[in-house]
Design an enzyme around this catalytic site. Structure first.
Site, short mmCIF file in Angstrom:
data_model
loop_
_atom_site.label_atom_id
_atom_site.label_comp_id
_atom_site.label_asym_id
_atom_site.label_seq_id
_atom_site.Cartn_x
_atom_site.Cartn_y
_atom_site.Cartn_z
N LYS A 64 0.82 -1.09 -0.09
CA LYS A 64 0.17 0.01 0.04
C LYS A 64 0.92 1.49 -0.14
CE LYS A 64 -4.47 -1.35 2.05
NZ LYS A 64 -5.41 -1.30 3.15
N ASN A 85 -4.72 2.14 -1.59
CA ASN A 85 -5.42 0.84 -1.81
C ASN A 85 -6.24 0.64 -3.37
OD1 ASN A 85 -7.82 2.27 -1.20
ND2 ASN A 85 -8.95 0.55 -0.40
N ASP A 100 -10.22 3.15 2.16
CA ASP A 100 -10.37 2.67 3.38
C ASP A 100 -11.19 3.33 4.31
OD1 ASP A 100 -9.20 -0.09 2.64
OD2 ASP A 100 -7.34 0.65 3.40
N ALA A 125 -2.32 3.66 15.73
CA ALA A 125 -1.79 4.82 14.90
C ALA A 125 -1.22 4.35 13.56
CB ALA A 125 -1.16 5.66 15.60
N THR A 150 3.10 4.06 21.50
CA THR A 150 4.14 4.98 21.53
C THR A 150 3.60 6.41 20.90
OG1 THR A 150 5.17 4.30 19.37
CG2 THR A 150 5.94 3.35 21.34
N ARG A 153 4.48 7.52 17.07
CA ARG A 153 3.84 7.33 15.83
C ARG A 153 3.18 8.52 15.22
NH1 ARG A 153 2.87 2.03 13.96
NH2 ARG A 153 2.70 2.50 11.34
N ILE A 209 -11.90 -3.33 12.69
CA ILE A 209 -11.66 -3.41 11.31
C ILE A 209 -11.40 -4.53 10.75
CG2 ILE A 209 -11.06 -0.77 11.40
CD1 ILE A 209 -8.23 -1.79 10.47
#
EC number: 1.1.1.25
Length: 268
Positions: A64, A85, A100, A125, A150, A153, A209
């Site tokens: 992607k 995508n 998406d 994330a 974290t 990100r 998802i």
């Protein structure tokens, strides 16, 4: 018209089944195939697609982001998500999109009509999270929070929304109307739990998802607690419908697409 989905591995993909069902329902003689292109062969992508004479294609894991340098233009949503995508081939130009985010939000809106007034927490994330967050921000930006292990990100995110740690997300879980897991935790063969649901409000919609398995561990746990749950099947179907719209400028038959995927998942 000719279309395909490209990934590695790709034999498990339900995209061909879904899109062919849509073509049949609409009386189209379009074709859709799965193409396995390993990372080491990806530099040949232009040559491979040219030989196939495709009008467009979907692209999935692990390509992607890898596809972006090969594109002539990238849509704003794909730029925001940092991933593509869907590719439209028009006048020998390759145009990249990301469906998406809009696919997930369209599906979510169908089961949660009052989306504009919802306090929403996104877990993770990564690329999928980013695309969904940018789309949701159009509805609920002040009420949107993203949690990740974290905080580093978030440095690449050009989106001013609430950002918290997973530990804080667990602590304040009861404050959210919708919780969305966008991490790989819970995918087939992965029983990792991303967050403790101890403080989950009974009125919260718990979403993931992922749609294989149909109920991930986090959805099963929420369901046992009495919560409504929502998996990634609609996201998969709606993102496919959005791709079809980009390629053909036609509306897809959502029902035929969803039925075909459900039948495949049930082994019918």
């Amino acid at each position: 018209m000719k279309f395909a989905v490209i990934g590695n591995p790709i034999s498990h993909s339900l995209s061909p089944v879904m899109h062919r069902a849509n073509f049949n329902s609409l009386g189209l003689d379009d074709t859709y195939e799965a193409l396995n292109i390993p990372i080491e062969d990806f530099h040949l992508i232009k040559e491979i697609i040219s030989k196939k004479e495709l009008d467009g294609f979907n692209i999935t894991i692990p390509h992607k982001e890898r596809i972006i340098p090969y594109l002539d233009h990238v849509d704003e949503q794909a730029i925001n998500a940092g991933a593509v995508n869907t590719v439209l081939i028009k006048d020998d130009k390759w145009i990249g999109y990301n469906t998406d985010g809009i696919g997930y939000v369209k599906g979510l809106h169908s089961v949660y009509p009052d989306l504009e007034n919802a306090y929403i927490l996104i877990l993770g994330a990564g690329g999928a999270s980013k695309g969904i967050a940018y789309e949701l921000a159009k509805f609920v930006k002040p009420k949107l929070t993203v949690a990740n292990r974290t905080m580093a990100r978030f440095e690449s995110w050009n989106l001013n929304i609430n950002q918290i740690s997973l530990a804080d997300a667990e602590k304040y879980l009861a404050e959210f109307d919708i919780v969305i897991n966008t991490t790989p935790a819970g995918m087939a063969g992965n029983n990792e739990s991303i967050i403790n649901l101890k403080h989950l409000s009974p009125n919260t919609l718990m979403s993931d998802i992922v749609y294989i398995p149909y109920k991930t561990p986090i959805l099963e746990e929420a369901e046992r607690k009495g919560n409504h749950i929502y998996n990634g099947l609609d996201m998969f179907v709606y993102q496919g419908a959005e791709s079809f719209k980009i390629w053909t400028n036609k509306d897809a038959d959502i029902n035929s697409m969803k039925t075909a995927v459900l039948q495949q998942l049930k082994g019918e």
